[in-house]
Design an enzyme around this catalytic site. Sequence first.
Site, mmCIF file in Angstrom:
data_model
loop_
_atom_site.group_PDB
_atom_site.id
_atom_site.type_symbol
_atom_site.label_atom_id
_atom_site.label_comp_id
_atom_site.label_asym_id
_atom_site.label_seq_id
_atom_site.Cartn_x
_atom_site.Cartn_y
_atom_site.Cartn_z
ATOM 1 N N LYS A 57 17.161 -8.157 14.551
ATOM 2 C CA LYS A 57 17.543 -7.175 13.505
ATOM 3 C C LYS A 57 18.585 -6.455 13.838
ATOM 4 C CE LYS A 57 12.580 -6.052 12.823
ATOM 5 N NZ LYS A 57 12.259 -7.180 12.091
ATOM 6 N N LYS A 79 10.889 -17.624 19.110
ATOM 7 C CA LYS A 79 10.268 -16.978 18.004
ATOM 8 C C LYS A 79 8.915 -16.857 18.146
ATOM 9 C CE LYS A 79 10.083 -15.353 14.056
ATOM 10 N NZ LYS A 79 10.368 -13.925 13.863
ATOM 11 N N GLY A 105 7.203 -9.264 8.435
ATOM 12 C CA GLY A 105 5.933 -10.120 8.591
ATOM 13 C C GLY A 105 4.735 -9.217 8.790
ATOM 14 N N ASN A 106 4.860 -8.350 9.829
ATOM 15 C CA ASN A 106 3.731 -7.633 10.091
ATOM 16 C C ASN A 106 3.364 -6.723 9.127
ATOM 17 O OD1 ASN A 106 4.082 -9.177 12.316
ATOM 18 N ND2 ASN A 106 4.991 -7.601 13.641
ATOM 19 N N LYS A 139 13.523 -14.471 10.159
ATOM 20 C CA LYS A 139 13.852 -14.004 8.878
ATOM 21 C C LYS A 139 15.057 -12.891 8.803
ATOM 22 C CE LYS A 139 11.716 -9.720 8.013
ATOM 23 N NZ LYS A 139 11.639 -9.478 9.516
HETATM 24 P P1 ADP Z 1 8.868 -7.548 11.655
HETATM 25 O O1 ADP Z 1 7.684 -8.103 11.437
HETATM 26 O O2 ADP Z 1 9.262 -6.398 10.875
HETATM 27 O O3 ADP Z 1 10.072 -8.487 11.750
HETATM 28 P P2 ADP Z 1 9.046 -7.146 14.649
HETATM 29 O O4 ADP Z 1 7.780 -7.038 15.107
HETATM 30 O O5 ADP Z 1 9.624 -8.692 14.609
HETATM 31 O O6 ADP Z 1 8.685 -6.874 13.200
HETATM 32 O O7 ADP Z 1 9.981 -6.324 15.194
HETATM 33 C C1 ADP Z 1 9.843 -4.879 15.084
HETATM 34 C C2 ADP Z 1 9.239 -4.244 16.406
HETATM 35 O O8 ADP Z 1 10.127 -4.423 17.441
HETATM 36 C C3 ADP Z 1 8.671 -2.818 16.501
HETATM 37 O O9 ADP Z 1 7.640 -2.750 15.997
HETATM 38 C C4 ADP Z 1 8.606 -2.475 17.740
HETATM 39 O O10 ADP Z 1 7.515 -2.716 18.615
HETATM 40 C C5 ADP Z 1 9.645 -3.815 18.500
HETATM 41 N N1 ADP Z 1 10.728 -3.249 19.275
HETATM 42 C C6 ADP Z 1 11.252 -3.825 20.350
HETATM 43 N N2 ADP Z 1 12.168 -3.270 20.888
HETATM 44 C C7 ADP Z 1 12.353 -2.096 20.034
HETATM 45 C C8 ADP Z 1 13.409 -1.087 20.309
HETATM 46 N N3 ADP Z 1 14.489 -0.956 21.079
HETATM 47 N N4 ADP Z 1 13.307 0.055 19.153
HETATM 48 C C9 ADP Z 1 12.613 -0.160 18.283
HETATM 49 N N5 ADP Z 1 11.552 -0.985 18.325
HETATM 50 C C10 ADP Z 1 11.429 -1.937 18.855
HETATM 51 MG MG MG Z 2 10.463 -9.959 13.279
#
Ligand code: ADP
Ligand code: MG
Length: 316
Positions: free
Chosen positions: A278, A131, A14-15, A216
Amino acid sequence: MEENKKKVVVALGGNALGSNLIEQMTSVTDAVKPIADLIEEGYEVIVTHGNGPQVGVIQDAMTLLSRENPEKHPHFPLSVCTAMSQGYIGYDITNKLREELLDRGLKGDVSCVLTQVEVDPQDPAFRHPTKPIGPFLTKEEADRKAMEKRHVFIEDSGRGYRRVVASPEPKSIIEIDTIRSLADAGYVVICTGGGGIPVFKAENHHLKGAPAVIDKDRASELLAEELDADFLIILTAVENAAINYGKPDEQKLGDITTAEARKYIEEGQFAPGSMLPKVEAAVKFAESKPGRTALITLLEKAKDGINGETGTRIHA
Ligand code: ADP
Ligand code: MG
């Protein structure tokens, strides 16, 4: 129908779609390139996308509208806001991807399916919102909104404060047969946007919108299993999932087994609401059937990742 094509479900972060319409139009132009790369490499591709920032903006706009004139504009439920987000994000991805494919001399048949996902009204998530949606706020802004609107806020991975809503488990994808038929017929399908429109199955054939946002990554995992995909690729803002994330001894994860991933999950290495879903989705997919692989990487690295050159690859 092309029988021997490897099937890939690609989940766009999303970001990575930008946080407003202008940003989205430029971001999506770039975001479709790695997807077109996979199609050009010969993969059958099904695209899903997030909607965290977008659904928050829509909800804010709709809240303003109904506060000004509640009789003319009654409350817009979160499920309706998700439906709107699927429309305007899907519209952009469809057109930009079509353009990119045609520019490369490929077939430009892209189809966006409005997707509903069933959730359980008894899901414990409704009592524990996790969320993040909407824009990043400062602590002061978040405290003020929490008072005004009775929303719940949390600190999101060092980037600011965001509202949190219930994120129930996806149980089934209502439009799965349509999605499968389109993909089998050779269309690139865009679906399950924002984790799908959450619905409860009610009396008779009624589907009732649920006050939630499905993650998602979890919905994409369910979709990948249902479509019997070979790969689940989660494209996000980091090249690898990491342990000791953000600390001096941070270590990027490359090729790992689901057993290793489970150990890191238990250690609390991944933030709930961002990286945790994820990795959990990746583990679930990789363990669902022999030969299935999940990949978490940076948007631009989709092709390198599927070729085993980068990203976090999780396999049984
Ligand atoms: P998206 O919009 O792609 O779902 P999110 O912001 O929900 O992205 O998730 C990705 C983010 O998770 C990364 O940009 C990072 O800031 C964060 N993050 C948290 N814990 C971790 C980790 N252990 N390793 C890598 N990224 C992490
Ligand atoms: Mg996300």
